[in-house]
Design a protein around this motif. Structure first.
Motif, PDB file in Angstrom:
ATOM      1  N   ALA A  99       0.840  -1.125  -0.074  1.00  0.00           N
ATOM      2  CA  ALA A  99       0.028   0.012  -0.055  1.00  0.00           C
ATOM      3  C   ALA A  99       0.952   1.348  -0.037  1.00  0.00           C
ATOM      4  O   ALA A  99       0.424   2.347  -0.310  1.00  0.00           O
ATOM      5  N   LEU A 100       2.037   1.091   0.719  1.00  0.00           N
ATOM      6  CA  LEU A 100       3.027   2.419   0.664  1.00  0.00           C
ATOM      7  C   LEU A 100       4.112   2.021  -0.255  1.00  0.00           C
ATOM      8  O   LEU A 100       4.758   0.883  -0.281  1.00  0.00           O
ATOM      9  N   THR A 101       4.396   2.791  -1.149  1.00  0.00           N
ATOM     10  CA  THR A 101       5.706   2.709  -1.964  1.00  0.00           C
ATOM     11  C   THR A 101       6.235   3.961  -2.340  1.00  0.00           C
ATOM     12  O   THR A 101       5.711   5.013  -2.297  1.00  0.00           O
ATOM     13  N   LYS A 115      -4.920  -1.115  -1.053  1.00  0.00           N
ATOM     14  CA  LYS A 115      -4.368  -2.348  -0.776  1.00  0.00           C
ATOM     15  C   LYS A 115      -3.986  -2.637   0.842  1.00  0.00           C
ATOM     16  O   LYS A 115      -3.471  -3.335   1.148  1.00  0.00           O
ATOM     17  N   CYS A 116      -4.359  -1.451   1.628  1.00  0.00           N
ATOM     18  CA  CYS A 116      -3.966  -1.414   2.832  1.00  0.00           C
ATOM     19  C   CYS A 116      -4.824  -2.314   3.838  1.00  0.00           C
ATOM     20  O   CYS A 116      -5.804  -2.668   3.822  1.00  0.00           O
ATOM     21  N   VAL A 117      -4.099  -3.494   4.501  1.00  0.00           N
ATOM     22  CA  VAL A 117      -4.728  -4.500   5.341  1.00  0.00           C
ATOM     23  C   VAL A 117      -4.788  -3.901   6.981  1.00  0.00           C
ATOM     24  O   VAL A 117      -5.052  -4.916   7.702  1.00  0.00           O
ATOM     25  N   CYS A 119      -2.593  -3.429   8.999  1.00  0.00           N
ATOM     26  CA  CYS A 119      -1.599  -4.365   9.768  1.00  0.00           C
ATOM     27  C   CYS A 119      -0.820  -3.404  11.010  1.00  0.00           C
ATOM     28  O   CYS A 119      -0.559  -3.850  12.084  1.00  0.00           O
ATOM     29  N   GLU A 120      -0.837  -2.178  10.705  1.00  0.00           N
ATOM     30  CA  GLU A 120      -0.649  -0.996  11.693  1.00  0.00           C
ATOM     31  C   GLU A 120       1.152  -0.939  11.772  1.00  0.00           C
ATOM     32  O   GLU A 120       1.551   0.060  12.652  1.00  0.00           O
ATOM     33  N   LEU A 121       1.866  -1.534  10.754  1.00  0.00           N
ATOM     34  CA  LEU A 121       3.506  -1.685  11.063  1.00  0.00           C
ATOM     35  C   LEU A 121       3.791  -0.256  10.737  1.00  0.00           C
ATOM     36  O   LEU A 121       4.964  -0.083  11.181  1.00  0.00           O
ATOM     37  N   CYS A 122       3.204   0.622  10.125  1.00  0.00           N
ATOM     38  CA  CYS A 122       3.727   1.885   9.510  1.00  0.00           C
ATOM     39  C   CYS A 122       3.644   2.777  10.689  1.00  0.00           C
ATOM     40  O   CYS A 122       4.357   3.817  10.662  1.00  0.00           O
TER      41      CYS A 122
END
Ligand code: SF4
Ligand code: SF4
Length: 136
Positions: A99-101, A115-117, A119-122
């Motif tokens: 989702a982030l590129t 595309k974001c799921v 997941c909160e990793l960002c």
């Protein structure tokens, strides 16, 4: 009709039930697989959009639970403060969903919410803490 995204988690030992197929055939739910990470003998994950009347969606979720498939609705969305971004790429490096590129042409960060799921990793990856979760 209601469309909703879910994260499905399959146990390592498959029950033998063709879950996705049955959601379509038995429940008449429209299914769109957004992302799949499934391999035999391992815990599998699917991000899936399902479209059906509310009651049918609830029945489909109950059916999955009976087959030990965890089904969590994605009710949250990620936003970030674009104006303060320094395009360091720390968030895109952890975003496995793509989702982030960082654009190879402009070297700038792009975000595709589709595309974001969530997941909160960002949230923890960004040194400037520019991401946040919106509920609803
Ligand atoms: S929450 Fe996860 S999938 Fe969504 S943008 Fe952040 S890292 Fe990517
Ligand atoms: S980690 Fe933060 S500052 Fe770096 S590219 Fe991502 S949003 Fe921008």
């Amino acid at each position: 009709m209601k469309s909703k995204r879910f994260v499905l988690t399959f146990p390592p030992e498959a029950s033998g039930e063709p879950i996705t197929y049955n959601l379509i055939r038995k429940f008449d739910i429209m299914v769109n697989i957004v992302k799949a990470d499934v391999s035999p003998g391992h815990i599998g994950h699917l991000v899936m959009e399902m479209t059906a009347p509310k009651k049918v969606l609830e029945d489909g979720m109950e059916y999955m639970r009976q087959h030990r498939v965890e089904c969590v609705p994605i009710d949250r969305k990620i936003t970030y403060n674009k104006d303060l971004c320094v395009h360091c790429g720390a968030c895109s490096a952890v975003c496995f969903a793509g989702a982030l590129t960082i654009s190879p042409q402009t070297a700038e960060l792009g975000f595709d919410p589709e595309k974001c799921v969530v997941c909160e990793l960002c949230l923890t990856a960004c040194p400037l803490k520019l991401f946040r979760i919106d509920i609803g």
